[in-house]
Write a protein that holds these residues in place. Structure first.
Motif, PDB file in Angstrom:
ATOM      1  N   SER A   1       0.827  -1.209   0.000  1.00 20.89           N
ATOM      2  CA  SER A   1       0.000   0.000   0.000  1.00 20.89           C
ATOM      3  C   SER A   1       0.858   1.253   0.000  1.00 20.89           C
ATOM      4  O   SER A   1       1.970   1.253   0.538  1.00 20.89           O
ATOM      5  CB  SER A   1      -0.928   0.016   1.224  1.00 20.89           C
ATOM      6  OG  SER A   1      -1.820  -1.071   1.197  1.00 20.89           O
ATOM      7  N   VAL A   2       0.326   2.313  -0.597  1.00 18.13           N
ATOM      8  CA  VAL A   2       1.009   3.599  -0.641  1.00 18.13           C
ATOM      9  C   VAL A   2       0.048   4.693  -0.209  1.00 18.13           C
ATOM     10  O   VAL A   2      -1.167   4.572  -0.366  1.00 18.13           O
ATOM     11  CB  VAL A   2       1.554   3.898  -2.055  1.00 18.13           C
ATOM     12  CG1 VAL A   2       2.506   2.801  -2.507  1.00 18.13           C
ATOM     13  CG2 VAL A   2       0.430   4.071  -3.068  1.00 18.13           C
ATOM     14  N   VAL A   3       0.585   5.772   0.340  1.00 20.07           N
ATOM     15  CA  VAL A   3      -0.221   6.927   0.730  1.00 20.07           C
ATOM     16  C   VAL A   3      -0.306   7.881  -0.453  1.00 20.07           C
ATOM     17  O   VAL A   3       0.717   8.324  -0.978  1.00 20.07           O
ATOM     18  CB  VAL A   3       0.375   7.640   1.956  1.00 20.07           C
ATOM     19  CG1 VAL A   3      -0.386   8.931   2.247  1.00 20.07           C
ATOM     20  CG2 VAL A   3       0.331   6.725   3.176  1.00 20.07           C
ATOM     21  N   LYS A   4      -1.538   8.209  -0.871  1.00 21.08           N
ATOM     22  CA  LYS A   4      -1.739   9.068  -2.030  1.00 21.08           C
ATOM     23  C   LYS A   4      -2.166  10.477  -1.664  1.00 21.08           C
ATOM     24  O   LYS A   4      -2.024  11.393  -2.474  1.00 21.08           O
ATOM     25  CB  LYS A   4      -2.816   8.454  -2.944  1.00 21.08           C
ATOM     26  CG  LYS A   4      -2.457   7.088  -3.523  1.00 21.08           C
ATOM     27  CD  LYS A   4      -1.295   7.164  -4.491  1.00 21.08           C
ATOM     28  CE  LYS A   4      -1.582   7.923  -5.752  1.00 21.08           C
ATOM     29  NZ  LYS A   4      -2.461   7.204  -6.696  1.00 21.08           N
ATOM     30  N   SER A   5      -2.730  10.685  -0.463  1.00 18.41           N
ATOM     31  CA  SER A   5      -3.293  11.992  -0.129  1.00 18.41           C
ATOM     32  C   SER A   5      -3.287  12.187   1.376  1.00 18.41           C
ATOM     33  O   SER A   5      -3.447  11.213   2.131  1.00 18.41           O
ATOM     34  CB  SER A   5      -4.728  12.085  -0.669  1.00 18.41           C
ATOM     35  OG  SER A   5      -5.314  13.338  -0.386  1.00 18.41           O
ATOM     36  N   ILE A   6      -3.084  13.434   1.817  1.00 20.61           N
ATOM     37  CA  ILE A   6      -3.080  13.772   3.243  1.00 20.61           C
ATOM     38  C   ILE A   6      -3.811  15.096   3.422  1.00 20.61           C
ATOM     39  O   ILE A   6      -3.618  16.034   2.643  1.00 20.61           O
ATOM     40  CB  ILE A   6      -1.648  13.904   3.802  1.00 20.61           C
ATOM     41  CG1 ILE A   6      -0.816  12.649   3.500  1.00 20.61           C
ATOM     42  CG2 ILE A   6      -1.672  14.160   5.310  1.00 20.61           C
ATOM     43  CD1 ILE A   6       0.660  12.789   3.836  1.00 20.61           C
ATOM     44  N   ASP A   7      -4.635  15.199   4.443  1.00 17.83           N
ATOM     45  CA  ASP A   7      -5.288  16.455   4.819  1.00 17.83           C
ATOM     46  C   ASP A   7      -5.403  16.489   6.337  1.00 17.83           C
ATOM     47  O   ASP A   7      -5.192  15.474   7.016  1.00 17.83           O
ATOM     48  CB  ASP A   7      -6.655  16.563   4.156  1.00 17.83           C
ATOM     49  CG  ASP A   7      -7.196  17.988   4.155  1.00 17.83           C
ATOM     50  OD1 ASP A   7      -6.437  18.918   4.489  1.00 17.83           O
ATOM     51  OD2 ASP A   7      -8.379  18.179   3.823  1.00 17.83           O
ATOM     52  N   SER A   8      -5.746  17.644   6.889  1.00 19.24           N
ATOM     53  CA  SER A   8      -5.872  17.751   8.345  1.00 19.24           C
ATOM     54  C   SER A   8      -6.931  18.765   8.722  1.00 19.24           C
ATOM     55  O   SER A   8      -7.362  19.593   7.910  1.00 19.24           O
ATOM     56  CB  SER A   8      -4.534  18.159   8.978  1.00 19.24           C
ATOM     57  OG  SER A   8      -4.232  19.512   8.716  1.00 19.24           O
ATOM     58  N   ASP A   9      -7.369  18.670   9.988  1.00 19.08           N
ATOM     59  CA  ASP A   9      -8.146  19.727  10.616  1.00 19.08           C
ATOM     60  C   ASP A   9      -7.366  20.163  11.851  1.00 19.08           C
ATOM     61  O   ASP A   9      -6.160  19.941  11.926  1.00 19.08           O
ATOM     62  CB  ASP A   9      -9.572  19.250  10.945  1.00 19.08           C
ATOM     63  CG  ASP A   9      -9.603  17.985  11.787  1.00 19.08           C
ATOM     64  OD1 ASP A   9      -8.590  17.675  12.449  1.00 19.08           O
ATOM     65  OD2 ASP A   9     -10.649  17.298  11.781  1.00 19.08           O
ATOM     66  N   GLY A  10      -7.998  20.757  12.830  1.00 16.89           N
ATOM     67  CA  GLY A  10      -7.259  21.279  13.965  1.00 16.89           C
ATOM     68  C   GLY A  10      -6.713  20.239  14.914  1.00 16.89           C
ATOM     69  O   GLY A  10      -5.791  20.518  15.687  1.00 16.89           O
ATOM     70  N   THR A  11      -7.257  19.025  14.870  1.00 16.59           N
ATOM     71  CA  THR A  11      -6.865  18.010  15.855  1.00 16.59           C
ATOM     72  C   THR A  11      -6.280  16.746  15.247  1.00 16.59           C
ATOM     73  O   THR A  11      -5.626  15.983  15.951  1.00 16.59           O
ATOM     74  CB  THR A  11      -8.076  17.595  16.709  1.00 16.59           C
ATOM     75  OG1 THR A  11      -9.077  17.000  15.864  1.00 16.59           O
ATOM     76  CG2 THR A  11      -8.684  18.801  17.424  1.00 16.59           C
ATOM     77  N   SER A  12      -6.523  16.503  13.974  1.00 19.45           N
ATOM     78  CA  SER A  12      -6.160  15.220  13.378  1.00 19.45           C
ATOM     79  C   SER A  12      -5.661  15.409  11.955  1.00 19.45           C
ATOM     80  O   SER A  12      -5.933  16.426  11.312  1.00 19.45           O
ATOM     81  CB  SER A  12      -7.367  14.277  13.362  1.00 19.45           C
ATOM     82  OG  SER A  12      -7.883  14.071  14.661  1.00 19.45           O
ATOM     83  N   PHE A  13      -4.936  14.380  11.469  1.00 22.81           N
ATOM     84  CA  PHE A  13      -4.667  14.340  10.040  1.00 22.81           C
ATOM     85  C   PHE A  13      -5.201  13.037   9.484  1.00 22.81           C
ATOM     86  O   PHE A  13      -5.407  12.055  10.209  1.00 22.81           O
ATOM     87  CB  PHE A  13      -3.187  14.555   9.715  1.00 22.81           C
ATOM     88  CG  PHE A  13      -2.246  13.428  10.042  1.00 22.81           C
ATOM     89  CD1 PHE A  13      -1.959  12.429   9.113  1.00 22.81           C
ATOM     90  CD2 PHE A  13      -1.591  13.380  11.271  1.00 22.81           C
ATOM     91  CE1 PHE A  13      -1.066  11.405   9.400  1.00 22.81           C
ATOM     92  CE2 PHE A  13      -0.697  12.355  11.564  1.00 22.81           C
ATOM     93  CZ  PHE A  13      -0.429  11.367  10.629  1.00 22.81           C
ATOM     94  N   TYR A  14      -5.445  13.040   8.175  1.00 26.48           N
ATOM     95  CA  TYR A  14      -6.144  11.957   7.506  1.00 26.48           C
ATOM     96  C   TYR A  14      -5.355  11.553   6.266  1.00 26.48           C
ATOM     97  O   TYR A  14      -4.821  12.408   5.555  1.00 26.48           O
ATOM     98  CB  TYR A  14      -7.556  12.395   7.103  1.00 26.48           C
ATOM     99  CG  TYR A  14      -8.339  12.947   8.267  1.00 26.48           C
ATOM    100  CD1 TYR A  14      -9.204  12.138   8.997  1.00 26.48           C
ATOM    101  CD2 TYR A  14      -8.183  14.279   8.669  1.00 26.48           C
ATOM    102  CE1 TYR A  14      -9.900  12.638  10.088  1.00 26.48           C
ATOM    103  CE2 TYR A  14      -8.872  14.782   9.762  1.00 26.48           C
ATOM    104  CZ  TYR A  14      -9.726  13.961  10.477  1.00 26.48           C
ATOM    105  OH  TYR A  14     -10.399  14.457  11.553  1.00 26.48           O
TER     106      TYR A  14
END
Length: 749
Positions: free
Chosen positions: A261-274
Motif C-alpha cells: 500500500s502507498v499513501v496518495k493523499s493527506i489532509d488535516s483539521d485542527g486536531t487530526s490528520f487523515y
C-alpha cells in the motif's frame, strides 16, 4: 495542498414517525453531509485531471489534457478552447477565468498544485520543461492574480517528476520520483525558499513521495508515498518529519502500512490528520485513516477496498475520491460495482454518510476521480473533483465536476416490494423496501389508499443507498371484509417527491389467520411467510427485517404448509438458493427459530440458521458465512441436526427420525438458560444443556449457508436445501413446549 478553513454547519434530524408506522433501526446520518450529490454545470477537459488547488474563489486544475469545453458539450464540440495541461475556473460558476497557462515540454503533465497561504503564488509540479514558454524543469511558480510566471523562482532542475507540493509562509516542500534538485542530492523530497533557493531540509525516502502536508502550527511535515524507509529508518509509506530540518519526528515501522500500500493523499483539521491509501494485491490497505495531531497515533482505520486517491476534510466530514467496491469489513456495502465518491463522519467512519454522486471509471487507468478541493468561505462552499471520469450522475462530463451546498435537485426513487396483508381484524399492514436518495438518508413515506390524493398517513425511515431496510404502516381504519388498494411514495427533506409505488390490494380480515396471529402474539421479531411472488421475503413481524434472495429461489410458487391458509411457500433448488437478512444484527443469546419444510432430498442441506455472510452486490458470489451457527440442517439420511458453535466446537442435538418423506414438517429450535431443544411436528425430539453462543453479528437465512465438513457431525453432501420452506420465524425468547405444540396444531387445522 492549500490549508483549509473548516466551515461549521449544523443539520436537523428528521422527526419521529407518525401514526402506526414502523421502520427498521437506521442512523439518520445525512445531516452530516454538506454538499448535494447532484453535480453543478462545470467546464470539462479532454483528458485527465491529476491535481486541484483553490484560492480566493478560483480553482486551478492540472493534468494531462489539451483543451477545455463547456458543460454538456462533447469532445471537440462548440466552445472548445486550448488549455495545455492547466486551466483555471471560477469556483462558484464553473466557468474558465482569464488565467491561461500552457505547460509544455516532452510528455508534459501537471501532477501537483498548491497555492501559498497568502494566495499570491501558485506552485506547479509535474513533468514539463516550460510554462508559457518560460523554461523551468518540473516545478514553477506563478504570480497571482496576474497569472504570470515568476521568473525569479528557479530552484534548478528537478531530476524526475514532481508529484506533491505543500507551500507554507517560509518554504515550498515538494516530493516525487527525483534524486537531485539543481544537481544537489535530494531523494524523493526537497524544500526551497519562496524565492526558489534550495533549503537544507532533508527528508530522504527510498521510493517516491506522493503526498505532503504541513498542518498549521505543528512545525512538522507529514510525508506519504511508496517509500519503505524515511531518512534510513523503517517507515513504510508514512512519516512525520521536522519542518525545519527534515529529521524524523514519528515513523511507522513494521509495515504499519502494509507493504503493498502507498499513501496518495493527506489532509488535516485542527486536531487530526487523515490519509488516503492505494494498494495492490492481497492484504492491502486501500482505505482511509485518522491520526491524532499531537501524538501522531492512529485513531481509526477504514479498511474498505478500492484505492483512495484523494481526501478532503470539510465540516466534520471526510470526503474521499476512490473506486471503493467492498466495504464489508466496515459493516458497509459488499463487493460489487465501484463507488467513486463518498463522505464519512470524522468520529464515526462507518457506515459512510448518504452522499452518492456517481462517476464512471473513465480513461487512463480507469480510476475515476483523482483529486478533491473545496472553497473555504465557510458558507455556500463548493466541492470540486477532478480525474479520469467521463460521466457524472449518468451524463457526459469529463475530467472535472463540482458539488454545491444544496439543496440537491435529485429526489428519491419509488419504494419496491410493496405488499399488503391483514393479520388482525380491521387492520391492514402495508410494507415496502425503503428507497434511496443521493444525499438524504431521512425520507418520509406517504401511504395512499384507494387512489386518494391525500395520504392516509406517513412514516419516516432512514436508508443508505446500499442498505434499504423494510418499513411498514398499519391502517387501523379499515372495515373488516372490505378490500382496499394502497400505494406508497417517498419525499426528501428538500421537498423532492418520488414516484408512486406499484399498487397492492388486500381484503381486510374479519377473523385473523390463526397461525400468523399466534406467531406475532408470541413475539416474533422476524417473520418471513415466504408467500409473496416478488423478489423479497417481507417481514410480517414488527421487526421489519425483510429477507432478500440469492440464486433464484422461486418465491410463492407452491402450496403452503398451513391448512386452510392461502399463503404459499418458496421452493429452493438445492444448488445455490437461499434467503438472507441484508442487515446484520446482534447475535442473540436466547432465541427460537421456526419453519415448515418439505423435501425428498438425499443430499441434505441447511433449512435455517444465523451467519455473518452477505452476498456480493453484483450477485457474483454468495459470500457464505465464516461465522455461523444457530442452525438446523438435514443430513443425507434425512435426520435433523440443530447446532451452535461454542467453546471451540460444534454443540448439537439430532432427531432420531428422518423427515425427507416429501411431507410438510414443522421444526422449532430453541436455546436459552436451560440449554438447546429441537422440536419436530410439535414434539421435543432432542435436547442438551448447552447455553453458550457466539457473539459475532449476523443475520438469519433460510435455504442454505456454510456447513463445514469436519466441523459439524454428519455434514450433508450439499449445504443447499432442495425443497420447499414456509413460515420462517425468529423469536428473541425461548418458546415453551406448549407454544410449540400450539403452533404445530394451528398449522394443521
Amino acid at each position: 495542498m492549500r490549508k483549509k478553513i473548516t466551515a461549521l454547519l449544523t443539520g436537523a434530524v428528521l422527526g419521529a414517525a407518525s401514526l402506526i408506522g414502523l421502520a427498521a433501526p437506521a442512523n439518520a446520518i445525512s445531516p452530516g453531509v454538506s454538499f448535494a450529490a447532484n453535480d453543478l454545470p462545470t467546464w470539462q477537459t479532454n483528458g485527465i485531471v491529476w491535481s486541484l488547488a483553490e484560492a480566493n474563489g478560483v480553482v486551478y486544475a492540472g493534468g494531462t489534457f489539451t483543451a477545455i469545453r463547456p458543460p454538456g458539450v462533447g469532445a471537440g464540440g462548440a466552445g472548445t478552447r486550448s488549455a495545455v495541461n492547466f486551466a483555471a475556473f471560477d469556483a462558484y460558476t464553473g466557468n474558465p477565468t482569464s488565467c491561461n497557462l500552457s505547460v509544455t515540454g516532452g510528455s508534459a503533465t501537471v501532477r501537483a498544485l498548491d497555492v501559498s497561504p497568502d494566495g499570491r503564488t501558485l506552485y506547479i509540479g509535474g513533468n514539463f520543461g516550460a510554462v508559457n514558454g518560460v523554461t523551468t524543469t518540473r516545478i514553477a511558480a506563478v504570480n497571482l492574480p496576474s497569472c504570470t510566471v515568476n521568473t525569479s523562482f528557479r530552484p534548478g532542475g528537478v531530476s524526475a517528476t514532481v508529484r506533491a507540493i505543500e507551500a507554507t509562509n517560509n518554504a515550498v516542500y515538494f516530493g516525487g520520483d527525483f534524486k537531485t534538485v539543481g544537481g544537489t542530492s535530494r531523494s524523493m523530497a526537497a524544500a526551497v525558499s519562496t524565492t526558489g533557493a534550495l533549503l537544507p531540509w532533508t527528508a530522504n525516502g527510498d521510493q517516491p513521495v506522493r503526498a505532503l502536508h504541513a498542518p498549521p502550527g505543528k512545525n512538522v511535515v507529514i510525508v506519504g508515498g511508496d517509500f519503505l524507509t524515511m531518512n534510513g529508518s523503517d517507515s513504510k509509506a508514512l512519516a512525520v518529519v521536522n519542518s525545519s530540518t527534515g529529521a524524523n519526528v514519528r515513523t511507522y515501522p513494521n509495515f504499519f502500512i502494509p507493504r503493498t500500500s502507498v499513501v496518495k493523499s493527506i489532509d488535516s483539521d485542527g486536531t487530526s490528520f487523515y490519509i488516503g491509501n492505494e494498494g495492490t494485491g492481497g492484504g492491502v490497505f486501500d482505505g482511509r485513516a485518522r491520526f491524532d495531531l499531537n501524538t501522531y497515533n492512529q485513531v481509526w482505520r477504514d479498511t474498505c477496498l478500492g484505492a483512495t486517491q484523494a481526501v478532503s476534510v470539510y465540516n466534520r466530514a471526510l470526503y474521499s475520491a476512490h473506486h471503493a467496491h467492498d466495504c464489508a469489513s466496515m459493516n458497509g456495502f459488499t463487493d460489487g460495482v465501484r463507488v467513486h465518491l463518498s463522505a464519512q463522519d470524522l468520529d464515526r467512519p462507518s457506515p459512510m454518510l448518504q452522499w452518492n454522486p456517481i462517476t464512471n471509471d473513465g480513461i487512463g487507468e480507469g480510476i475515476g476521480p483523482r483529486a478533491l478541493v473545496h472553497t473555504t468561505a465557510g458558507r455556500n462552499d463548493v466541492l470540486w473533483s477532478g480525474g479520469e471520469f467521463t460521466t457524472i450522475n449518468g451524463r457526459g462530463q469529463q475530467g472535472l465536476t463540482r458539488f454545491g451546498p444544496g439543496p440537491g435537485t435529485a429526489g428519491p426513487g419509488a419504494p419496491q416490494f410493496v405488499a399488503a396483508e391483514s393479520l388482525a381484524a380491521g387492520q391492514n399492514i402495508i410494507r415496502w423496501q425503503t428507497t434511496s436518495d443521493p444525499d438524504d438518508s431521512n425520507l418520509t413515506y406517504s401511504i395512499y389508499r384507494n387512489g386518494a390524493s391525500t395520504p392516509l398517513g406517513t412514516v419516516q425511515a432512514s436508508s443508505l443507498w446500499w442498505d434499504l431496510p423494510q418499513a411498514s404502516f398499519t391502517d387501523t381504519t379499515a372495515t373488516p371484509g372490505v378490500g382496499y388498494s394502497y400505494r406508497v411514495r417517498a419525499n426528501d427533506p428538500d421537498g423532492h417527491v418520488g414516484p408512486l409505488s406499484a399498487q397492492v390490494y388486500v381484503v381486510t380480515a374479519t377473523t385473523p389467520p390463526s397461525y400468523a396471529a399466534a406467531v406475532r402474539a408470541d413475539g416474533a421479531a422476524t417473520y418471513w411467510r415466504l408467500g409473496e411472488a416478488f423478489n423479497a421475503a417481507g417481514d410480517s413481524s414488527p421487526g421489519n427485517r425483510m429477507g432478500l434472495p440469492y440464486g433464484k429461489p422461486v418465491m410463492a410458487n407452491s402450496a403452503g404448509a398451513l391448512t386452510g391458509d392461502a399463503n404459499k411457500a418458496t421452493t429452493f433448488d438445492g444448488v445455490d438458493d437461499f434467503i438472507y437478512g441484508p442487515q446484520l444484527i446482534a447475535a442473540p443469546g436466547v432465541y427460537s427459530v421456526e419453519a415448515w419444510f418439505r423435501t425428498n432430498t438425499t443430499a441434505g442441506g441447511k433449512i435455517m440458521g444465523f451467519g455473518n455472510g452477505i452476498p456480493r452486490r453484483d450477485a457474483a458470489n454468495p459470500r457464505l458465512s465464516n461465522n455461523y451457527g444457530r442452525h438446523v440442517y438435514m443430513t443425507n439420511a434425512g435426520n435433523l441436526i440443530f447446532g451452535e458453535w461454542t467453546g471451540g466446537a460444534a454443540r448439537t442435538v439430532k432427531s432420531p427420525a428422518a423427515y425427507n418423506d416429501n411431507a410438510w414438517h414443522h421444526v422449532v429450535a430453541t436455546q436459552g438458560p436451560a440449554g438447546m431443544a429441537l422440536y419436530v411436528d410439535g414434539v421435543r425430539v432432542a435436547s442438551n444443556t448447552v447455553t453458550g453462543t457466539q457473539t459475532t453479528a449476523g443475520s438469519w437465512r433460510v435455504g442454505g449457508d456454510q456447513i463445514g465438513a469436519g466441523n459439524w457431525p454428519e455434514a450433508p453432501t450439499s449445504r443447499w436445501f432442495k425443497g420447499s420452506i414456509d413460515e420462517f420465524a425468529f423469536y428473541p425468547s425461548v418458546l415453551s413446549p406448549a407454544q410449540v405444540t400450539t403452533h404445530n396444531q394451528l398449522g394443521r387445522r
